[in-house]
Structures are given as structure tokens and as C-alpha cells.
Design an enzyme around this catalytic site. Sequence first.
Site, PDB file in Angstrom:
ATOM      1  N   GLU A 196     -15.054 -12.087 -11.342  1.00 47.64           N
ATOM      2  CA  GLU A 196     -16.467 -11.817 -11.052  1.00 47.64           C
ATOM      3  C   GLU A 196     -16.406 -11.014 -12.313  1.00 47.64           C
ATOM      4  O   GLU A 196     -15.379 -10.062 -13.429  1.00 47.64           O
ATOM      5  CB  GLU A 196     -16.562 -10.293 -10.039  1.00 47.64           C
ATOM      6  N   GLY A 252     -24.761  -5.938   1.853  1.00 49.61           N
ATOM      7  CA  GLY A 252     -24.513  -4.392   1.671  1.00 49.61           C
ATOM      8  C   GLY A 252     -25.888  -3.202   0.894  1.00 49.61           C
ATOM      9  O   GLY A 252     -25.533  -2.120   1.619  1.00 49.61           O
ATOM     10  N   GLN A 306     -24.400  -8.473  -1.743  1.00 47.78           N
ATOM     11  CA  GLN A 306     -25.714  -8.732  -1.117  1.00 47.78           C
ATOM     12  C   GLN A 306     -26.191  -7.999   0.049  1.00 47.78           C
ATOM     13  O   GLN A 306     -27.439  -7.536   0.216  1.00 47.78           O
ATOM     14  CB  GLN A 306     -25.693 -10.127  -1.690  1.00 47.78           C
ATOM     15  N   HIS A 347     -26.078 -17.436  -6.341  1.00 46.42           N
ATOM     16  CA  HIS A 347     -27.264 -16.664  -5.179  1.00 46.42           C
ATOM     17  C   HIS A 347     -28.673 -15.678  -5.646  1.00 46.42           C
ATOM     18  O   HIS A 347     -29.101 -15.704  -4.438  1.00 46.42           O
ATOM     19  CB  HIS A 347     -26.502 -15.578  -5.337  1.00 46.42           C
ATOM     20  N   ARG A 378      -8.782 -12.433  -6.471  1.00 50.83           N
ATOM     21  CA  ARG A 378      -9.852 -11.842  -7.303  1.00 50.83           C
ATOM     22  C   ARG A 378     -10.523 -11.167  -8.028  1.00 50.83           C
ATOM     23  O   ARG A 378     -10.361  -9.727  -7.118  1.00 50.83           O
ATOM     24  CB  ARG A 378     -11.418 -12.284  -5.890  1.00 50.83           C
ATOM     25  N   ASP A 435     -12.269  -8.103  -9.756  1.00 48.34           N
ATOM     26  CA  ASP A 435     -13.773  -7.083 -10.028  1.00 48.34           C
ATOM     27  C   ASP A 435     -13.750  -7.329 -11.061  1.00 48.34           C
ATOM     28  O   ASP A 435     -13.270  -6.659 -11.920  1.00 48.34           O
ATOM     29  CB  ASP A 435     -13.490  -6.490  -9.068  1.00 48.34           C
ATOM     30  N   ALA A 436     -15.419  -7.137 -11.651  1.00 48.39           N
ATOM     31  CA  ALA A 436     -16.512  -7.150 -12.404  1.00 48.39           C
ATOM     32  C   ALA A 436     -14.833  -6.919 -13.787  1.00 48.39           C
ATOM     33  O   ALA A 436     -14.471  -6.645 -14.450  1.00 48.39           O
ATOM     34  CB  ALA A 436     -15.512  -5.384 -13.098  1.00 48.39           C
TER      35      ALA A 436
END
Length: 592
Positions: A293, A393, A391, A321, A255, A257-258
Amino acid sequence: MNAANYREWGARRNQSGQTDFRIWAPTSATMKLGLNEAEFDMQKAGDGWHAITKPTRVGDRYCFVLEDGNMVPDPASHLQQEGPLGPSLIVNHDFPWKNQQWKGRPWHEAVVYELHIGTFTPEGTFKAAGKKLEYLADIGITAIEIMPLATFAGDRGWGYDGVLPFSPQRDYGSPDELKAFIGKAHGYGVMALLDVVYNHFGPAGNALQTYAPEFFKKDATPWGPAPDFNRAEVRSFFLQNALYWLQTYRFDGLRIDAADHLAGGDGDVDFLIELALEVRRTIRDRHVHLVIEDARNAASPMTPQSDSAVLIDAEWNDDFHHVIHVVATKEEGGIYGDFATLPYDKLRCSLATGFVYQGEPRPSLDFARSGEPSAHLPPQRFVNFLHNHDQAGNRLRGERLRALIPPPLFETLEAVFLLCPQTPLVFMGDDHGSTSPFFFFSDHPDHDHEQEIKNRLKQAEMFQGKLPPDASQTVRDPNDLRTMELSTLNWEHAESTEGKVASARMAALLEKRRRHIWPLLSSDFKKGISLDCEPQCLAINWHFETGRLQMRANLSENTCELPAVKGNIFHRHGGIDGMRYEGYAVQFAINA
């Protein structure tokens, strides 16, 4: 350019049984290898590289010695037992892998469970986490997604501030214990995905920046220095890192990130696509999945190329979400502002066609257009979630969605979420109905305490809007050990009556997903359609080559009427009589 054309980073065993050491330090006239208690002059190897070959044994300690005498770790170190600024260790990656026949799973079977190794169990280790895998598999989880493992400064943290991307954080266990964990997951039919961070290095413990500033762009990200992907040496570093996790540790996917920070940028290099092409070219004998992401709402990386190859399997769908959070909680501040207007229309759009923003003007971007059309993509390309580490944390009190809304509404949303054809991602603890908080935590004792607290308040305002008057008194200090302890799952709750009921409910839903949704997803997708319905309701049909999936849901307390469904009704929750749906009710059906 593929990885075979790049220089290799780090320490690598050669055919003669010795170890080749390489480091890129273009502005360093000299470089030495520190090996155990001795130092050896390295040779210049051209283009800023320094190299030397020496005999080694497993466990040998080594470092690189700069011109000024300072010692730095190998940026491609495979183990840092003393943290990011300590010596690197020679690792033997030979491992008695079991389940050699494991080829992974196709993506349409993915039910993803995001976990943080350090807080998933009280022990916070790979070994302890492995003891929970059978339980997760029994519930219906088919993929675990581990939050970043790259070595970071301090003893605790989320992992997004890593500075040595090849070295698993020492607090979680040894390389062999990580391999044993992954092998055990495969034995239960569960894929293992790793969250990797290539868009920045953490702000603390980054020795690479001190002797190879050319590795980074001049302008840093808000989270730390950003690698310069216009340099071949930088691309080689991260290409080798991706293949390292996928081949040496046998992860089933990454996965990223960014990922929008890897694409294009201020040069001509789209590293995201280069990375995906290299992974697809190199690993052909099993399922390997790439998930991104991407703040751009980019559909093109998931769109099949001319040869029908899909480079990116799926993308986290923040739009889903954010809009379902607005619908459920009525919160409209911070990141939810873009979804405050006509939220039910936006939710229907996301369920039927992927993103909410597919090229429309976006308020938070001064009404610049955002996103790409996504209706043509199969729904499993979108990873949907009711919340994740971010979301929960980044909220002031670390609440999960379950803790913010009435149980009947949550149970209705859970059914919608797990039985819709998009790929579901649940956060650790959701399996047993946990309402315990999950906070942002770190171990940065040298940072400005007051500034850290201000940063937390700023993040909370971004993730939930206007804060209560007592926010400055109730915000948790991320560097307080207790903050991590409060975020650690309470497994006693899983054994409670309430926990067992929640686990059984999720298992039943996921069994229905396996029996009814997977066969549809394995066939060609035609289109998704949102039908006219009452304001606080959903009526979506998804058309596949082998059948039509129908979902009807009433997300309000009021009774309403919804379009009729035809065929095999395989799930019903709440009071439903024909087209009449009482409050908080949902129904799914399939017809050929």
C-alpha cells in the site's frame, strides 16, 4: 546489507539445544533475564546488545528485567498468552506440515480475499476460519489476505495497532493452529498472504519505547511511534520479522501497510527496497509475493530491474477504488474530492494504464504533482477493489458498496472488476452478497471516550464527505463489544437463496477469469488503450502478446452505443444488440 550481517533478535534455539536470548537496549547499563521464577544477569554483547544462553523447555515463561526492576516482554516474542505486557513464552515451531510439494502460485493467478480472523466467523479463530477454505476455493478464490495478526493491546481490534510483531494475537488461536490454517489453505490451492505493519507501533502496550526509545523516530505518526529505519538494529528487526512469517509459518507473501513510510524518509535508507531484495535473495524455491500500500502511487518498485527481477509484485490501487466509488455513488467529499472532476475519464485512465494520478497536480496536495507513470506496467501489478476494510470500516455506518447502489449497477461493476486484467481483491462476505456493515472496532477502555467518538466522526467525514445531522448520535463507539459483533459475518446469509445466487454469480465470473484472463496475463503485456465512447460508458482494449482483451460497459440507466468488439465474446451481461447497450450492460471479448 543482508540479514546474515545483522544481530538476531529474541530467543533462538542453538545447536547445543539451549536457547540464546538477545535484546537491544543501548541506554541500559544492565539487563536481566527472567526465566520462570529465576533471574539471571545478562552480558553486554556490544553496540547496545545484551545476551545470555540458558536451557529451556517449550512453554517456559520469560521476560527481560530492567535496571529499575520492571519486567518487559521480548520485543521479538513468538507468543504472548497474557497480552502485550505479560511474559513471553518459549515456542516449539516443529510442525507436521502437509502438502510439502506446495510451491505457491504465480501472481497472475491471484484472486485475493481479504479477511479479519476475529470477525470472519462467529468463533473468530484460525480453526473456525479453516472450515471455510474449501468453500472459498470452490468459488475461485486463490489467495486469502489476513489482516494483521501482531499482538496488540486489548482483546479485539483490526490489528493495525500491533506492538509485538512476531507474536500472533492470542485470541485467534495458537501458533500451531495458524500453521494448520495455512497448511489447509495450501491443500486447497489457496495462497496465504499476511498484512504486516512496519511503519508504526500501536499507541498502547508498547514496552519497547520505554527502554529503547532509540528504536523510534522523534516524531510519531498519527497512529503511533514510527521506527527509525536509519538504524541497522531496526532494519534487522523487521527483516527478521518478514522472513519469520514467510519461513516459519510458510506464508506465501506479505501485504505491506503504508509502504511509503518505509521508503527514504529523513535518511538515505530505502527499507522497502532492502526488504524486497532480502526476501528475493533468501527464498528462491517457491512463489513469494510482496504487495504494498503506497500513497505515492509508486510505479518504480514494480518496474523490473536490470536483471528482469520484479521486487514488488503489486500495489493496492486506491485510485481505482476512489474513482469507481464516485462514479457509482456520486459522493465527492473527503478522499473522493480528487476524483470528482471528470470521474469517467479518470476511471478509463485507471483501467487502461494503472493509476489515475501519474504525475499530475492533485487538489488535496495543494496541486503538487502526485504519482509516477504506470502505463508500462502489466495490469496484474495493480490490486483493484470495490471496497476493503478501510473504505467500509471508516464510514459512519460501515456500508459496503453493494449497500449504497442499485443491484443492477453493482452486478455490472462486479463483472467489470472481476474480469478486467487487474488483480481483484474482494472483502470477506462479498462472495455471498453480504450487505452487513463492517465497522472500526477496538478495545481501549482507558482511552478518552469522547475523543474516540470524535476520531470516528473525523474519519467518517474523511471517507465519505459531509455527514448527516444526526451523525453524533448514530456513530458507533468502537470500544463497545457490540460494534465488533455487528461486524462479524452472518454465514446464515450464505445459505440463503440470495446468498447462493451471489456466490454462484461470483464463481461463474471467476471461472471465466481462469479460462480467459489468466492465459493473457501469463504472456507479455503491450499496452492498454481507452477508446472514445459516450460519457457514462467504458471502452477499453488491453493488448497482450497472445491476444487482445476488449471490455465495453454502460454504467448508466440510459441506452448507448459503444465501439464494436471482435473475436470470442466470453461474457455478456444486460441487454446488448451489436453496438447498442441498454442500461447497466457489460461485454468482454478476446481476439488474437
